[in-house]
Enzyme design. Sequence first.
Site, PDB file in Angstrom:
ATOM      1  N   ASP A 276      47.923  67.590  54.531  1.00 37.87           N
ATOM      2  CA  ASP A 276      47.830  67.020  53.192  1.00 37.87           C
ATOM      3  C   ASP A 276      48.979  66.103  52.804  1.00 37.87           C
ATOM      4  O   ASP A 276      48.805  65.218  51.964  1.00 37.87           O
ATOM      5  CB  ASP A 276      47.688  68.137  52.157  1.00 37.87           C
ATOM      6  CG  ASP A 276      46.325  68.809  52.225  1.00 37.87           C
ATOM      7  OD1 ASP A 276      45.400  68.184  52.773  1.00 37.87           O
ATOM      8  OD2 ASP A 276      46.189  69.937  51.746  1.00 37.87           O
TER       9      ASP A 276
ATOM     10  N   TYR B 205      40.144  70.714  47.640  1.00 32.91           N
ATOM     11  CA  TYR B 205      40.938  71.890  47.290  1.00 32.91           C
ATOM     12  C   TYR B 205      41.958  71.594  46.204  1.00 32.91           C
ATOM     13  O   TYR B 205      42.562  70.524  46.164  1.00 32.91           O
ATOM     14  CB  TYR B 205      41.665  72.445  48.524  1.00 32.91           C
ATOM     15  CG  TYR B 205      40.920  73.601  49.154  1.00 32.91           C
ATOM     16  CD1 TYR B 205      40.838  74.827  48.513  1.00 32.91           C
ATOM     17  CD2 TYR B 205      40.278  73.462  50.382  1.00 32.91           C
ATOM     18  CE1 TYR B 205      40.145  75.888  49.069  1.00 32.91           C
ATOM     19  CE2 TYR B 205      39.582  74.510  50.952  1.00 32.91           C
ATOM     20  CZ  TYR B 205      39.520  75.728  50.291  1.00 32.91           C
ATOM     21  OH  TYR B 205      38.826  76.771  50.839  1.00 32.91           O
TER      22      TYR B 205
END
Length: 757
Positions: free
Chosen positions: A377, A462
């Site tokens: 990420d 997410y």
Amino acid sequence: MVANKLYSFFKWTVVIIILISFILNIVFLCFALSQAPKCAKTPRYPPKGKHDKRSMVFADLTNEEYIQVRDYMLKQKDLDLTNDARAKPSQNFIFLIELSLPNKKDALNYLDEKSAKPEREATVVVFHGTSRYIKEYVVGPLPNPTHFRDVTAERYDKTIHINARTVTIGEYGLLFQCIETHVFSKLGKLLKESFDVDKDKAINAFEQMPRGVKSGDRATWISFFRDMSGMYIHPVGFEILVNHESLNESDWKIERLLYNGQYFDTVEGLKTQYDAGNVNKIVYKKTPDYGSLKPKSRPLQVPPQQLYLDGKRFSVENNHVLYLDWSFAFGLSSLTGMRVFDVRFKGERIVYELSVQEAISVYGSVTPGLALTKFLDSSIGVGRFAHELVRGVDCPYDATYITTHRYIDVSAPTRYENSICVFEHNMGQPLRRHFADFFSNSYGGMVNSALVFRTITAIGNYDYMWDFIFYQNGAVEAKVHATGYMSSSYLVDGHDKYGHQVAYKVLGNIHTHFVNFKVDLDVLGVKNVFQTKDMEYVNVSMPWNPEHHAMVPQLVEKQPKTEQEAALRYGTKTPRYLHIASNETNRWGHPRSYRLQVTTFAGDPLPESQPEERSMSWARYKVAITKHKDLEQTSSSLYSQNDIWSPAVDFSKYIMDDESIVNEDLVAWVTTGFLHIPHSEDVPNTVTVGNGGGVILRPHNYFDEDPSIYSPDSVYIQPGTEQSCDTNRMACVAQETCSPVMEPFTYNGFDGVMKFD
């Protein structure tokens, strides 16, 4: 008949009297509340200490500084930079601007008033499409920069190829055009019959990573999902592989397609076979909007709220926070996310830096969209997606909210209202307590009230909630919880081993969550050692009865001497107590230390035999201890995702040189997380309960006693003193009832979202 009428009259009279009484009670209650004093807006007892402007050495760049740096770089004609947020891959584009952290030694000398303030500088990441490489520049001094220098080789000891870049908004726009031109325009019949796609209805793309199988590749599998709430759990069974390696978008091509479990080499091949009836067709079926988070019951009441009866006991000024015995500076990196610096308790520095480093997920699937997927990420930007927090939901309603600015994949800095919150929180259980029932009677206890520093980042599907929590016993906790939507895939043959079915034709795919924290503890200075403690059973002869032996637990203490000895791998037995210790002792002769207590461990790390593993080599270790180096600032990098096979930062190299960690400035790299096997309760989306992990930094022989004994929150009751306010402030709460002073609810969170058109 008369009796019935009298009974009916009497019944309705009673009903009317009760109704009038109820209305009057409400009126009197509202009147009483309106007469209650307002809760304090300013603290009755202000926080200890004073705000320190030296914290600004760690402050994120201001909106004005971002603009100054951007404009300065645009003036460098030899760089030939564009300021167009829709820049093409072949152009030279400023992708990122953010604070360049000072060297630790310089920062410490400034914080401890031993030297002048370090020069304030910015890091600028430029994608040089014309030269096919990426450069990082340091620009300074700020404000009003006058010079810049290339630091790429210094930081990474290699050239960063242009294909290691993050996909920009400009490149996304070109990808969508490519898909429309080369796929959608040619498959109208299939799209309509299978997915109900027409000029008014679309399907949404979601890319998977990495983009290929070897260094230099830039070919992305793109999966498609219904244009519905929580699209990530509405897969349609259609995936395409787009090769966009060329910097000239006209050279991009569709290399493979997957339709309902069957592969095709070309769009024309799929169209021909579909029209001939030679494929197992997907027939569109309307499905319920099961991914929607719109409430299925109308909200009727406000959930419990917390109040500051005596005003807030913490204070935020610039990027500096004061709370009881705590103080710290803070920042929010676009790449790595939340971080705090110069964390002090009772005036002593405990932590130099506590920061989020990386979050990764490794997926399992039978379909290509997720079969090779490994999300890193920070290559997209963990802090980049810290949008506005919703008052009363993401944080307590009366929290203090902080606005941030960022410059990543834009042409001008973006303002994010209320993207950090700070609040004091009653944790719901006593920090400590005891009820004395034998011989003498008393009660002693203390509420566990702690300061929470929070941001929430929504990275694609997410959402991660990041908390740094400061307790009154001198402990600090770094914690993450995951929510949002799981990634899913369309059910095809062989799916059983890769997760659970969660909806019609939807597989919730098994995946891991690994999160890495950097913990730069400075325990009474920068000369520390690493210690471990555990237990073992020893067969001991009893002194009063030598013939009798018993297995008795004993303390086992060790001190690893080098970085490799202190690299504690997953899959091996790890000592339960891990300490960063000083050379000073407490009153009882024990080394003053802080313990690293990891609260959860992740699933299995990717095997080291896999070429992608080097980009996430930090995940091999539950905890790794290294000697501090300014050039070992992060465990991952912006380039790890898109050149996952030849990473710019390979964390394992931090350990490979096996330097001494005895009486050195030590950094702990802590990995936490969890294994997620999706289940039906993950619909509509995943809850935070049980889905998280973290590390607690706990004082261990650091003090001579628990420092919270000096907290004014302590309660002590003896027989006959139950109503005394002297040692029990709870006895006075009813007398100090006040009505809250609430800020009006506002929300501007959609202002900073990514826009592709």
